[in-house]
Design a protein around this motif. Structure first.
Motif, short mmCIF file in Angstrom:
data_model
loop_
_atom_site.label_atom_id
_atom_site.label_comp_id
_atom_site.label_asym_id
_atom_site.label_seq_id
_atom_site.Cartn_x
_atom_site.Cartn_y
_atom_site.Cartn_z
N SER A 1 -1.16 -50.41 42.81
CA SER A 1 -0.42 -49.41 43.59
C SER A 1 0.65 -50.08 44.45
CB SER A 1 -1.38 -48.62 44.49
OG SER A 1 -2.33 -47.91 43.72
N VAL A 2 0.28 -51.18 45.10
CA VAL A 2 1.22 -51.90 45.96
C VAL A 2 2.37 -52.47 45.13
CG1 VAL A 2 1.52 -53.91 47.45
CG2 VAL A 2 -0.48 -52.43 47.74
N LEU A 3 2.05 -53.13 44.03
CA LEU A 3 3.08 -53.78 43.23
C LEU A 3 3.99 -52.78 42.52
CD1 LEU A 3 0.95 -56.70 41.75
CD2 LEU A 3 2.76 -56.87 43.47
N ILE A 4 3.41 -51.70 42.01
CA ILE A 4 4.23 -50.67 41.37
C ILE A 4 5.15 -50.02 42.39
CG2 ILE A 4 4.16 -48.41 40.22
CD1 ILE A 4 1.54 -49.37 38.88
N THR A 5 4.62 -49.77 43.58
CA THR A 5 5.45 -49.18 44.65
C THR A 5 6.60 -50.10 45.02
OG1 THR A 5 3.55 -47.98 45.55
CG2 THR A 5 5.44 -48.29 47.02
N LEU A 6 6.33 -51.41 45.13
CA LEU A 6 7.40 -52.36 45.45
C LEU A 6 8.47 -52.37 44.35
CD1 LEU A 6 5.33 -55.39 46.84
CD2 LEU A 6 6.90 -53.90 48.12
N SER A 7 8.03 -52.31 43.09
CA SER A 7 8.99 -52.28 41.99
C SER A 7 9.87 -51.04 42.07
CB SER A 7 8.25 -52.32 40.65
OG SER A 7 9.16 -52.18 39.57
N GLY B 1 8.06 -56.32 36.60
CA GLY B 1 8.06 -57.68 37.11
C GLY B 1 6.82 -58.48 36.78
N ILE B 2 6.90 -59.77 37.05
CA ILE B 2 5.86 -60.72 36.65
C ILE B 2 4.52 -60.45 37.32
CG2 ILE B 2 6.63 -62.37 38.44
CD1 ILE B 2 5.13 -63.21 34.95
N TYR C 1 3.23 -55.08 26.97
CA TYR C 1 3.21 -56.25 27.84
C TYR C 1 4.63 -56.61 28.26
CZ TYR C 1 -1.55 -56.81 26.05
OH TYR C 1 -2.87 -56.60 25.71
N LEU C 2 5.53 -56.63 27.28
CA LEU C 2 6.93 -56.92 27.58
C LEU C 2 7.53 -55.82 28.45
CD1 LEU C 2 9.42 -58.68 27.16
CD2 LEU C 2 9.84 -57.44 25.01
N ARG C 3 7.14 -54.60 28.20
CA ARG C 3 7.66 -53.48 28.99
C ARG C 3 7.28 -53.62 30.46
NH1 ARG C 3 6.67 -47.04 27.76
NH2 ARG C 3 8.05 -46.24 29.38
N ILE C 4 6.02 -53.93 30.73
CA ILE C 4 5.58 -54.07 32.12
C ILE C 4 6.28 -55.24 32.78
CG2 ILE C 4 3.59 -54.65 33.56
CD1 ILE C 4 1.90 -52.98 31.59
N LEU C 5 6.41 -56.36 32.05
CA LEU C 5 7.13 -57.51 32.60
C LEU C 5 8.57 -57.15 32.95
CD1 LEU C 5 7.37 -60.57 33.20
CD2 LEU C 5 8.03 -60.85 30.79
N GLY D 1 13.27 -51.85 36.72
CA GLY D 1 13.05 -50.44 37.01
C GLY D 1 12.25 -49.72 35.94
N ALA D 2 11.26 -48.95 36.38
CA ALA D 2 10.43 -48.17 35.46
C ALA D 2 11.28 -47.23 34.63
CB ALA D 2 9.39 -47.38 36.25
#
Length: 423
Positions: A88-94, A341-342, A333-337, A315-316
């Protein structure tokens, strides 16, 4: 008078009501998915956006109910909650770092897998007849759609001829039925592995067949037993026979096409005719070639766009807007990266490893590994029903396994008599 704190509101809920919410979770989940898919059916059959709005509303309501269950009984799913909080934190930051372009809808669909797993992990319990009936209904809906027509939303797309047009393509169709089998494994056991092979073969998707075979071999070899060697010999004989009939031609073509990927500008591919591409690759099967070119394009966009992009992605939902082919990655996997982000990729991979380690039966291990392998070549995270079944039921299987080991904390996982009428 002081404002009511959320935790006070939760504490004020009668204990019986909390138990009901937990015990009812999986019947609510499966019934909601049936309703969602009925309206999805109607949306694709009629093209009316009203049905799509209703379908989306049911999905959002299910996620809200899942969060409610997690809050009520989150103490039974500490690790699952940790992954949920981290994601949740990392997706929000992205999303914040890419606020001007990020798709909130895509971000929610990605976060949903963590929510659904934590909810299933919080509940546990045995599968009930109402759930099994819902799984049969979910299997029947795309078959019914196949019989009555094609998808109006997909009518302008080249892949509409692959219908089940209820799905964007047959790859998502094979995933859908794999998810149903994964959920049904709690009732039918290892027999669903054979059905999964039939599923992949009937859909004529060699990627799904290969993923299933690799998953079965992995299950057989760890730990290695005398019977394992016998099965491996049989698989080797079957593989040799399959090779003689050309079953591995696409794999061979993919390896051969690797030599062209580094020397071609992805933008130039869009200007080439089909005949030019056939002469370049020496094959009429260009699916793997386009995947390789597309992945190279996505990597270039990610790797050459600055430190913030490396950390939080670009960006999502942006891959389809930025790449030369205007498509999502065909590799989650590539999509999420690239889009998140990493750090998000690290959490996602660790999450999948954790979920796999929590599964106990051969069927669930095999079918979940099929999903993890298939993530490498398809767009699966967008398929809400499939992800809901896979991750919610994975959470349940893990909860039941913990209960069977005698851990006192999951005692609430046992279904309560208050819902016996659902059996």
């Amino acid at each position: 008078m002081s404002a009511l704190h959320p935790s006070d509101a939760i504490a004020s809920v009668p204990p019986a009501a909390r138990i009901n919410a937990t015990a009812l979770y999986f019947p609510v989940l499966t019934i909601s998915l049936v309703i969602l898919n009925v309206f999805t059916f109607l949306y694709h059959y009629t093209g009316s956006t009203l049905f799509n709005v209703i379908s989306n509303f049911v999905g959002i309501s299910l996620l809200a109910f899942s969060l409610y269950v997690i809050v009520q009984h989150g103490e039974a799913a500490r690790t699952a909650k940790t992954f949920l909080v981290a994601a949740s934190v990392l997706i929000t930051l992205s999303v914040l770092f890419n606020f001007a372009v990020a798709s909130t809808t895509d971000a929610i669909k990605y976060l949903a897998i963590y929510i659904l797993y934590a909810a299933g992990r919080s509940c546990g319990g045995v599968i009930r007849s109402v759930e099994v009936r819902c799984l049969y209904l979910l299997a029947a809906l795309p078959l019914a759609f196949l019989a009555v027509g094609t998808s109006k939303p997909f009518a302008i797309e080249s892949f509409a001829s692959e219908v089940f047009a209820y799905f964007p393509n047959a790859n998502t169709g094979v995933l859908y039925f794999s998810a149903l089998l994964f959920a049904a494994a709690q009732r039918y056991g290892d027999k669903v592995i054979l059905v999964q092979l039939v599923n992949a073969l009937l859909m004529n998707r060699m990627g799904a067949v290969a993923a299933t075979v690799v998953a079965v071999i992995t299950w057989i070899m760890f730990p290695l037993r005398l019977k394992s060697l016998l099965v491996l010999v049989l698989l080797a004989v079957g593989g040799a026979a399959a090779y003689s009939f050309g079953a591995f031609n696409r794999v061979i073509t993919t390896i051969e096409n690797l030599s062209y990927v580094g020397s071609i500008d992805p933008r130039s591919v869009a200007t080439m005719s089909y005949g030019q591409l056939v002469r370049l690759t020496g094959s009429t099967d260009l699916s793997s070639f386009f995947r390789l070119i597309h992945w190279t394009n996505i990597w270039d966009l990610y790797a050459n766009n600055g430190v913030l992009t490396l950390l939080f992605g670009y960006g999502a939902g942006q891959t389809a807007l930025l790449t030369y082919s205007a498509l999502v990655p065909h590799n989650d996997y590539l999509r999420i990266l690239a889009e998140y982000g990493i750090f998000n990729l690290i959490v996602f991979v660790l999450f999948l490893l954790h979920v796999r380690s929590e599964l106990t039966s051969g069927a669930t291990k095999v079918l979940f590994l099929v999903l993890c392998i298939y993530f490498f070549s398809e767009n699966l995270l967008d398929n809400f029903t499939s992800m809901a079944l896979y991750f919610a039921y994975a959470g349940r299987v893990a909860a039941v396994a913990q209960q069977s080991q005698g851990d006192p904390s999951p005692r609430r996982f046992v279904p309560r008599p208050v819902v016996d009428n659902l059996r």
